[in-house]
Enzyme design. Structure first.
Site, mmCIF file in Angstrom:
data_model
loop_
_atom_site.group_PDB
_atom_site.id
_atom_site.type_symbol
_atom_site.label_atom_id
_atom_site.label_comp_id
_atom_site.label_asym_id
_atom_site.label_seq_id
_atom_site.Cartn_x
_atom_site.Cartn_y
_atom_site.Cartn_z
ATOM 1 N N ARG A 87 -40.594 2.929 -21.483
ATOM 2 C CA ARG A 87 -40.722 2.842 -22.945
ATOM 3 C C ARG A 87 -40.163 1.494 -23.387
ATOM 4 O O ARG A 87 -39.603 0.749 -22.614
ATOM 5 C CB ARG A 87 -40.095 4.038 -23.659
ATOM 6 N N GLY A 88 -40.367 1.240 -24.710
ATOM 7 C CA GLY A 88 -40.021 -0.082 -25.223
ATOM 8 C C GLY A 88 -41.304 -0.908 -25.203
ATOM 9 O O GLY A 88 -42.016 -0.924 -24.175
ATOM 10 N N ALA A 89 -41.601 -1.555 -26.322
ATOM 11 C CA ALA A 89 -42.929 -2.164 -26.488
ATOM 12 C C ALA A 89 -43.352 -3.090 -25.325
ATOM 13 O O ALA A 89 -44.430 -2.896 -24.741
ATOM 14 C CB ALA A 89 -42.995 -2.888 -27.829
ATOM 15 N N ARG A 136 -50.154 5.354 -26.191
ATOM 16 C CA ARG A 136 -49.264 5.398 -27.370
ATOM 17 C C ARG A 136 -49.850 4.440 -28.420
ATOM 18 O O ARG A 136 -50.314 3.353 -28.057
ATOM 19 C CB ARG A 136 -47.824 4.980 -27.008
ATOM 20 N N GLN A 141 -32.285 7.047 -27.205
ATOM 21 C CA GLN A 141 -32.377 5.787 -26.453
ATOM 22 C C GLN A 141 -31.108 4.948 -26.593
ATOM 23 O O GLN A 141 -30.753 4.182 -25.705
ATOM 24 C CB GLN A 141 -33.592 4.951 -26.940
ATOM 25 N N ASP A 157 -41.723 -2.846 -32.519
ATOM 26 C CA ASP A 157 -42.899 -2.360 -31.782
ATOM 27 C C ASP A 157 -44.181 -3.023 -32.264
ATOM 28 O O ASP A 157 -45.128 -3.214 -31.492
ATOM 29 C CB ASP A 157 -43.012 -0.845 -31.912
ATOM 30 N N ASN A 197 -40.489 -0.232 -36.062
ATOM 31 C CA ASN A 197 -39.543 -0.062 -34.952
ATOM 32 C C ASN A 197 -39.084 1.396 -34.959
ATOM 33 O O ASN A 197 -39.502 2.188 -35.817
ATOM 34 C CB ASN A 197 -38.355 -1.025 -35.102
ATOM 35 N N LYS A 198 -38.271 1.745 -34.008
ATOM 36 C CA LYS A 198 -37.829 3.146 -33.839
ATOM 37 C C LYS A 198 -37.412 3.786 -35.162
ATOM 38 O O LYS A 198 -36.731 3.143 -35.959
ATOM 39 C CB LYS A 198 -36.667 3.157 -32.827
HETATM 40 O O1 MRU Z 1 -40.159 5.168 -28.385
HETATM 41 P P1 MRU Z 1 -39.619 3.949 -27.684
HETATM 42 O O2 MRU Z 1 -38.365 4.213 -26.935
HETATM 43 O O3 MRU Z 1 -40.683 3.265 -26.868
HETATM 44 O O4 MRU Z 1 -39.255 2.961 -28.878
HETATM 45 C C1 MRU Z 1 -38.751 1.690 -28.563
HETATM 46 C C2 MRU Z 1 -38.323 0.897 -29.724
HETATM 47 O O5 MRU Z 1 -38.472 1.279 -30.866
HETATM 48 C C3 MRU Z 1 -37.747 -0.463 -29.429
HETATM 49 O O6 MRU Z 1 -36.811 -0.813 -30.398
HETATM 50 C C4 MRU Z 1 -38.881 -1.508 -29.435
HETATM 51 O O7 MRU Z 1 -39.907 -1.126 -28.579
HETATM 52 C C5 MRU Z 1 -38.403 -2.846 -29.061
HETATM 53 S S1 MRU Z 1 -38.182 -2.999 -27.324
HETATM 54 C C6 MRU Z 1 -37.800 -4.588 -26.924
#
Ligand code: MRU
Length: 347
Positions: free
Chosen positions: A47-49, A90, A197, A238, A248-249
């Site tokens: 996970r994470g963009a 996603r 996270q 994201d 973002n999250k």
């Molecule tokens: O649902 P996730 O864990 O994929 O969400 C991730 C985030 O919101 C991060 O802050 C974002 O992807 C930046 S990662 C460098």
């Protein structure tokens, strides 16, 4: 952390560090078919963009890795079908679509070559994407570190670190680079409900590197700010629309409102691959809604009535007027973002 890659290619398989098991178990998944990578993206094992983008690129490689060298039509059809399915894994992170598009271009450019060469070209592009993201994160770290004062308390949300990228991280990359320069930084980490996270991943990364950090529950941020215990909010992204609105999250928007109220700067760190110049406003960013049980349960254990209705958006959008700076691999962008982003896009 630097020695523990989130994603790697090894001997016809993708190795993915299973982030659902962190911080207590370090398990490397070995995945040999693209559907397995899609599942890893959906379940947040990766996970994470930027990390999602890199995993998606290797999924395209896997889709044709074992295809026969004699059936050209079947090979191409398989790759195109996989590309469509991988893009549906996603909806929010721009990096997924950016990376898969680079893979589609590689396929299109090499269409007339022998199939074993196309396969190698796809692998080369996926490896390049991984390396490219690491370099972008290091550049973000360099630009961002220069902005951080010595002796400061930073609040971050979710995990925008090495785990969420090919390495180094975006928001945490800025912190890592500043610490490497000798700046004394302390990080407050939002636990980041529902999937934690912050408490599972960001704590793990910062402890691995001995960066001083304190964990808080999401609902403690306002009190923290009110007491003057934080001088900066720094998060990842994201997807960033052309006007600077940032997805973002879930919870990030709330932090930005709080930061504005308390006169605390709010910075977003992200690679250029997260920016979506085709969307004029953050209202157009698709927001993923996830399973209700992620809210009803914690680590599998029921913590609410089994049948209570739930709303579970994975992301929110912070409007550009609440963001003081975007820290990108091409440099720091100041408001108003729309004009500057468009100009920087061309250069
Ligand atoms: O649902 P996730 O864990 O994929 O969400 C991730 C985030 O919101 C991060 O802050 C974002 O992807 C930046 S990662 C460098």
């Amino acid at each position: 952390m630097q020695d523990l890659p989130t994603i790697a290619w090894h001997d016809g398989k993708v190795r993915i560090l299973d982030q659902t098991l962190l911080p207590h178990e370090l398990v490397m998944l070995e995945i040999s078919d693209y559907l397995g990578v899609i599942q890893a993206i959906k379940s947040l094992a990766v996970r994470g963009a930027p990390a999602i983008g890199a995993a998606a690129a290797f999924a395209v490689v896997l889709s044709v890795w074992h295809e026969s060298d004699s059936d050209r039509a079947g090979f191409i059809e398989k790759a195109n079908k996989a590309i469509t399915e991988i893009k549906a894994a996603r909806p929010t992170a721009k990096n997924l679509f950016w990376a898969v598009e680079r893979m589609r271009e590689t396929l299109a450019k090499n269409l007339n070559r022998p199939l074993h060469e196309i396969r190698q070209e796809l692998l080369r592009t996926a490896q390049w994407l991984l390396q490219d993201d690491l370099q972008r994160c290091q550049a973000i770290g360099k630009f961002g570190a220069a902005l951080l004062p010595d002796r400061c308390n930073i609040l971050t949300h979710c995990n925008a670190g090495a785990l969420a990228t090919a390495g180094h991280g975006t928001a945490l990359g800025v912190i890592r680079s500043a610490v490497a320069q000798g700046k004394r930084i302390h990080v407050f980490i939002d636990e980041t409900r529902p999937l934690l996270q912050g408490s599972r991943l960001t704590t793990f990364e910062l402890q691995e590197e001995n960066i001083p950090a304190t964990l808080i529950c999401d609902n403690m941020a306002a009190a923290l700010m009110r007491r003057g215990m934080v001088q900066l909010v720094l998060v990842g992204a994201d997807r960033i629309a052309a006007n600077g609105d940032t997805a973002n999250k879930i919870g990030t928007y709330g932090l930005a409102v709080l930061a504005k109220h308390h006169n605390i700067p709010f910075y977003v760190a992200a690679p250029w691959t997260t920016i979506d110049m085709e969307l004029n406003s953050g209202q157009l960013i698709p927001i993923e809604e996830r399973d209700a049980d992620e809210v009803r349960r914690m680590q599998g254990r029921l913590i609410a009535p089994e049948d209570i209705p739930v709303w579970n958006p994975a992301f929110d959008v912070t409007p550009n007027n609440l963001i003081d700076l975007l820290i990108t691999d091409r440099g720091v962008v100041r408001p108003p973002f729309a004009g500057t982003l468009a100009q920087m896009m061309k250069s």
